[in-house]
Enzyme design. Structure first.
Site, PDB file in Angstrom:
ATOM      1  N   ASP A   1       0.881  -1.167  -0.037  1.00 58.81           N
ATOM      2  CA  ASP A   1       0.120   0.274  -0.011  1.00 58.81           C
ATOM      3  C   ASP A   1       1.025   1.264  -0.002  1.00 58.81           C
ATOM      4  O   ASP A   1       1.756   1.374   0.707  1.00 58.81           O
ATOM      5  CB  ASP A   1      -0.985   0.063   1.430  1.00 58.81           C
TER       6      ASP A   1
ATOM      7  N   GLU B   1      14.204 -15.373  -0.172  1.00 59.12           N
ATOM      8  CA  GLU B   1      14.566 -16.488   0.839  1.00 59.12           C
ATOM      9  C   GLU B   1      13.612 -17.489   1.084  1.00 59.12           C
ATOM     10  O   GLU B   1      13.708 -18.816   1.263  1.00 59.12           O
ATOM     11  CB  GLU B   1      14.740 -15.837   2.140  1.00 59.12           C
TER      12      GLU B   1
END
Ligand code: GLC
Length: 610
Positions: A233, A282
């Site tokens: 956002d 990751e």
């Protein structure tokens, strides 16, 4: 403090269970490059407990509908603990689900259920600001000037002899000054704090390391729970220009998205996203399926938006230029070309979007004069708007890259333009000269079935949080299902064709074909097949020339082209009876037309196989 506020699962998270992971293994690592992503606005999608407000169990129960519709992923607007000053975009605890939406276990159930159906889940992350009820902000206020917690926000003394004026001239996106004055613990007037949106949404200070640490931890929290990505956002807002300089004039809202502003699109944001990308990488799944981030970044140009998508930053950004483009062939062709060029330069897929929870639905916009922009309250010409909206979705789903759908657009829902003032909830409605205040009209709960409100949105009885129009019975999912002329079946067919014909979303370019003025015609080629999309954006039938051997696949209108039989019915009929609609089900080419120069009806799009 974190421990005290966060919720905890009663069992291992979805990402830690072998069965859930197994379901997504088969997917491509870069699934997001041509994904169709469906925005769920949790308040308004489905109400599981009958309180009139949508919730997470409601969404979970309806996931098979989304699988059958044929989308790849679901993006959920915020469902975190929040006082709801801005419908959940004011977050009090980033690790907790608001009781109005359910519990953290419900979020976990939703993610597991989605994965079991082969759907990805993207959650909304709100890093520019929090709620004034966030623990940090409450303590910062309580402790008064000098509190180290105030450094995590933008607190400043006021200007003027007694500090009675805001620290600078910035205006809130929702209207009025972007600063609110505090009251000291002893009752005297105190410092001011910055809020680019509502006063209940204080902006974080991203120069403070604790803010960075906190959001890296929040990312990991939701990644550990199994989410496949984040919608960021106000991704362009986190970093403010040093010294918070004045802009120098009023009416700043009119400049948003076109001019450089000291609080938006500062170069410093990119370092933040490089750090986040390392975390996302990751978490790539065992088969290399990537976790992604999509930026809500309002930038002056598409080229500036592309900077957020360099290979070591975010994966996608919403294409607001496309959303803001009116029903005009030349303008659309230009924005398509500019988008593909700008995104191609950084190796990112272009994205396409027509509606979301912040703008008037496009079925209403396209029935109104373009000057009204993306915030409107005019009902316009409903028939024309819907006809164009149906053509627009075939255009959008034929473009290379990823497409975003907003809940209810597959039903052809219009904006609700006559909501009485007393039911309105959009905070900008209550702030004079605000951004718009019209956003409630696109947030009215979805009609699922039945003849009267709440149309299966929740158990019969209580009213939904925003009232649904009387006319929506005919637009419900149940009413449209099985009707080959319905907008819902058009979406199902289009998404099924898109799944079957890889050349629709894949690639990075379109080949424009010669076409009369006001008509868009382009070709997409892939090994083993070719595809043409023609869109007549004029108000007259137009004859177009197609490559030899073109056969109609799907049309947005019933009266679409002289001599061409409706293919929508064929596409629907060929799905396995009783089986899941649109999930790679067979959609055969319509062999009846070998139209080299068909006449295409006004405001109609047709897909052709070649
Ligand atoms: C984004 C959201 C909007 C919200 C604003 C403030 O623009 O899409 O709904 O009001 O951010 O968080």
């Amino acid at each position: 403090m974190k421990e005290a506020m966060s919720q905890h699962l009663t069992h291992a998270p979805s990402s830690a269970t072998a069965d859930a992971v197994g379901e997504v293994d088969a997917e491509r690592g870069d699934w997001w490059r041509d994904a169709v992503i469906y925005q769920v606005y949790p308040r308004s999608f489905a109400d599981g407990n009958g309180d009139g407000m949508g919730d997470l169990p409601g969404v979970t129960a309806r996931l098979p509908y989304l699988r059958d519709l044929g989308v790849d992923a679901v993006w959920l607007s915020p469902f975190y603990a929040s006082p709801q000053a801005d419908a959940g975009y004011d977050v009090a605890d980033y690790r907790a689900v608001d009781p109005m939406f359910g519990t953290l276990n419900d979020a976990d159930d939703l993610i597991r259920a989605a994965h079991a159906l082969g759907l990805k889940v993207i959650v909304d992350l709100v890093p520019n600001h929090c709620s004034d009820q966030h623990e940090w902000f409450k303590r910062a206020l309580h402790e008064g000037p000098g509190s180290p917690l105030r450094e995590r926000f933008h607190f400043r003394p006021g200007k003027g002899a007694a500090g009675e004026l805001p620290p600078n001239d910035w205006e809130s996106i929702f209207g009025g000054p972007a600063w609110t004055r505090t009251v000291n613990p002893d009752g005297t007037p105190g410092e001011w704090y910055l809020h680019l949106f509502a006063p209940e949404q204080p902006d974080f200070n991203w120069d403070h390391p604790a803010v960075h640490d906190e959001f890296r931890s929040v990312l990991r929290f939701w990644l550990d729970l199994g989410t496949d990505g984040f919608r960021i956002d106000v991704a362009h807002g986190l970093v403010k220009a040093a010294g918070l300089p004045d802009i120098g004039h009023a009416e700043q809202l009119s400049l948003l998205g076109t001019a450089a502003m000291p609080y938006f699109d500062q170069d410093g944001v990119h370092e933040i996203y490089r750090g986040w990308r390392r975390i996302l990488d990751e978490y790539a799944g065992p088969a290399g399926e990537e976790r992604i981030a999509v930026a809500e970044a309002w930038t002056p140009t598409i080229e500036r938006a592309a900077l957020y998508l360099r290979p070591d930053e975010l994966h996608q950004a919403f294409n607001f230029e496309y959303l803001s483009t009116s029903w005009d062939a030349a303008a659309l062709r230009k924005v398509i070309d500019t988008s593909l060029t700008a995104m191609g330069a950084v190796g990112a897929p272009a994205t396409w979007v027509l509606s979301n929870h912040d703008v008037t639905r496009h079925a209403t916009r396209f029935g109104n004069p373009p000057e009204l922009g993306t915030q409107q309250r005019e009902p316009g010409d409903r028939e024309l708007g819907l006809r164009r909206a149906r053509a627009a979705i075939l255009l959008m789903l034929a473009l290379p890259g990823s497409a975003y759908l907003y809940q209810g657009e597959e039903l052809g829902l219009p904006d609700v333009t006559d909501l009485p003032d007393e039911v309105r909830q959009d905070p900008s409605f209550f702030r004079a000269a605000g951004q718009d205040g019209f956003r409630d009209g696109c947030r009215v709960p979805i009609p699922w079935s039945g003849d009267e409100p709440p149309y299966g949105f929740g158990p019969a009885g209580g009213p939904s949080w925003l009232p649904q129009p009387k006319s929506w019975a005919a637009l419900s999912v149940a009413a449209q299902t099985g009707d080959p002329a319905s907008t819902l079946e058009l979406y199902r067919s289009a998404l099924a064709v898109r799944r079957q014909r890889q050349e629709l979303g894949a690639g990075t370019a379109v080949t424009w074909l010669d076409a009369p003025e006001g008509v868009l015609a382009f070709r997409r080629d892939a090994p083993g097949g070719g595809f043409v999309c023609t869109v007549n954006l004029t108000s007259e039938p137009v004859r177009v020339r197609l490559p030899a051997g073109s056969r109609a696949l799907l049309s947005s209108g019933a009266d679409y082209a002289e001599g061409v039989r409706p293919a929508v019915a064929d596409a629907t009929a060929d799905r396995p009876a009783g089986g899941p609609l649109g999930v790679g089900g067979p959609v055969t080419d319509n062999p009846v037309h070998d139209g080299i120069e068909p006449v295409i009806a006004a405001d109609t799009a047709i897909w052709w196989a070649i």
